[in-house]
Design an enzyme around this catalytic site. Structure first.
Site, PDB file in Angstrom:
ATOM      1  N   GLY A  83       0.829  -1.190   0.000  1.00 49.39           N
ATOM      2  CA  GLY A  83       0.000   0.000   0.000  1.00 49.39           C
ATOM      3  C   GLY A  83       0.869   1.247   0.000  1.00 49.39           C
ATOM      4  N   GLY A  84       0.235   2.393  -0.114  1.00 52.39           N
ATOM      5  CA  GLY A  84       0.963   3.648  -0.058  1.00 52.39           C
ATOM      6  C   GLY A  84       1.430   4.126  -1.418  1.00 52.39           C
ATOM      7  N   ILE A  86       4.894   6.629  -3.211  1.00 52.90           N
ATOM      8  CA  ILE A  86       6.319   6.485  -3.506  1.00 52.90           C
ATOM      9  C   ILE A  86       7.181   6.826  -2.292  1.00 52.90           C
ATOM     10  CG2 ILE A  86       6.569   8.858  -4.375  1.00 52.90           C
ATOM     11  CD1 ILE A  86       8.515   7.686  -6.511  1.00 52.90           C
ATOM     12  N   TYR A  88      11.597   6.383  -0.748  1.00 53.96           N
ATOM     13  CA  TYR A  88      12.995   6.092  -1.059  1.00 53.96           C
ATOM     14  C   TYR A  88      13.580   5.171  -0.004  1.00 53.96           C
ATOM     15  CZ  TYR A  88      18.053   6.811  -0.693  1.00 53.96           C
ATOM     16  OH  TYR A  88      19.407   6.612  -0.571  1.00 53.96           O
ATOM     17  N   GLY A 159       4.588   1.119   4.834  1.00 51.47           N
ATOM     18  CA  GLY A 159       3.730   0.624   3.761  1.00 51.47           C
ATOM     19  C   GLY A 159       3.686  -0.888   3.837  1.00 51.47           C
ATOM     20  N   ALA A 172      10.372   1.988   7.154  1.00 48.61           N
ATOM     21  CA  ALA A 172      11.686   2.492   6.744  1.00 48.61           C
ATOM     22  C   ALA A 172      12.040   3.669   7.647  1.00 48.61           C
ATOM     23  CB  ALA A 172      11.661   2.924   5.288  1.00 48.61           C
ATOM     24  N   CYS A 188       5.721   9.793  -0.372  1.00 45.37           N
ATOM     25  CA  CYS A 188       4.396   9.273   0.002  1.00 45.37           C
ATOM     26  C   CYS A 188       3.263  10.067  -0.647  1.00 45.37           C
ATOM     27  CB  CYS A 188       4.223   9.245   1.524  1.00 45.37           C
ATOM     28  SG  CYS A 188       5.507   8.293   2.363  1.00 45.37           S
TER      29      CYS A 188
END
Length: 237
Positions: A83-84, A86, A88, A159, A172, A188
């Protein structure tokens, strides 16, 4: 039993496949009504530079650079099944991937997300005396104190994927992360935020990555009320 494994530094795609293998193993046993004493797995990993896009992500809108530019900065990009939007991943960032059979915990996806947040909030406060907080309507952990220009600072992205009450993907946490890599995305998909790291918040040259791992493990154990067993002791059950 919750098996723990520290994968060290590993490419994203390879780790994703490994997660999926463990995820599918748990689901197959559930589908076939095979009893198991395993509550699942918990993985730590540190990825090379990579951008990952969730099922709701919009690469054309939230990835701000071209494929050629990604190559120049030694980064890759993957569309994933979590889910979610983008985010890094890269060196100096601690990734935690819980692959859990939620039948051993509780079957509530929102509660699970809030407890993942609580792990990081607990870790930050207990070990550094800094207050991580939630943001209404969003998933992750932020700092809201001394907000500049109305922008909160996100230190941990979350996510997940959940199927048949089995989880994969996870959180993360920015520890010594090179935050410049976030300049090339809308993290995000949220425009009114900044991204920060433990190193930046504590104004230190470097944070012991190994110490952070140990402390996050302890917080996870306390919040989820579990004990870890090294993967080297994994039983086929």
């Amino acid at each position: 039993m919750l098996f723990f494994e520290d994968l060290g530094k590993k490419e994203y795609e390879e780790t994703w496949k490994y997660q999926k293998k463990l995820f599918d193993e748990i689901i197959q046993k559930k589908v076939n009504n095979i009893s198991s004493q395993k509550a699942g797995y918990f993985l730590f990993v540190e990825h090379p530079h990579v951008y990952t896009i969730g099922k709701n992500g919009k690469r054309d809108k939230h990835l701000l650079v071209s494929s050629d530019f990604l190559e120049k900065i030694d980064a890759t990009c993957y569309q994933t099944d979590r889910g979610g939007d983008i985010t890094y991943h890269g060196p100096g960032q601690l990734i935690g991937y819980p692959i859990l059979n939620m039948d051993y915990f509780f079957t509530d996806i929102h509660k699970y997300l809030r407890l993942l947040e609580e792990v990081i909030i607990h870790f930050l406060w207990k070990n550094y005396g800094i207050k991580g907080e939630r943001k209404k309507g969003k998933t992750g952990v932020w700092f809201h104190n001394h907000v500049k220009n109305g922008k909160s600072r996100k230190i941990c992205a979350i996510g997940i994927r959940m199927s048949r009450w089995v989880t994969m993907h996870g959180f993360a946490l920015n520890v010594n992360t090179d935050l410049r890599y976030f300049d090339y995305i809308i993290p995000c998909g949220i425009y009114d935020q900044e991204v920060t790291s433990l190193k930046k918040e504590l104004k230190k040259n470097d944070i012991s990555f190994q110490e952070v791992k140990l402390m996050v493990k302890k917080s996870f154990q306390e919040i989820f009320d579990v004990e870890f067993i090294p993967m080297s002791k994994k039983l086929d059950q």
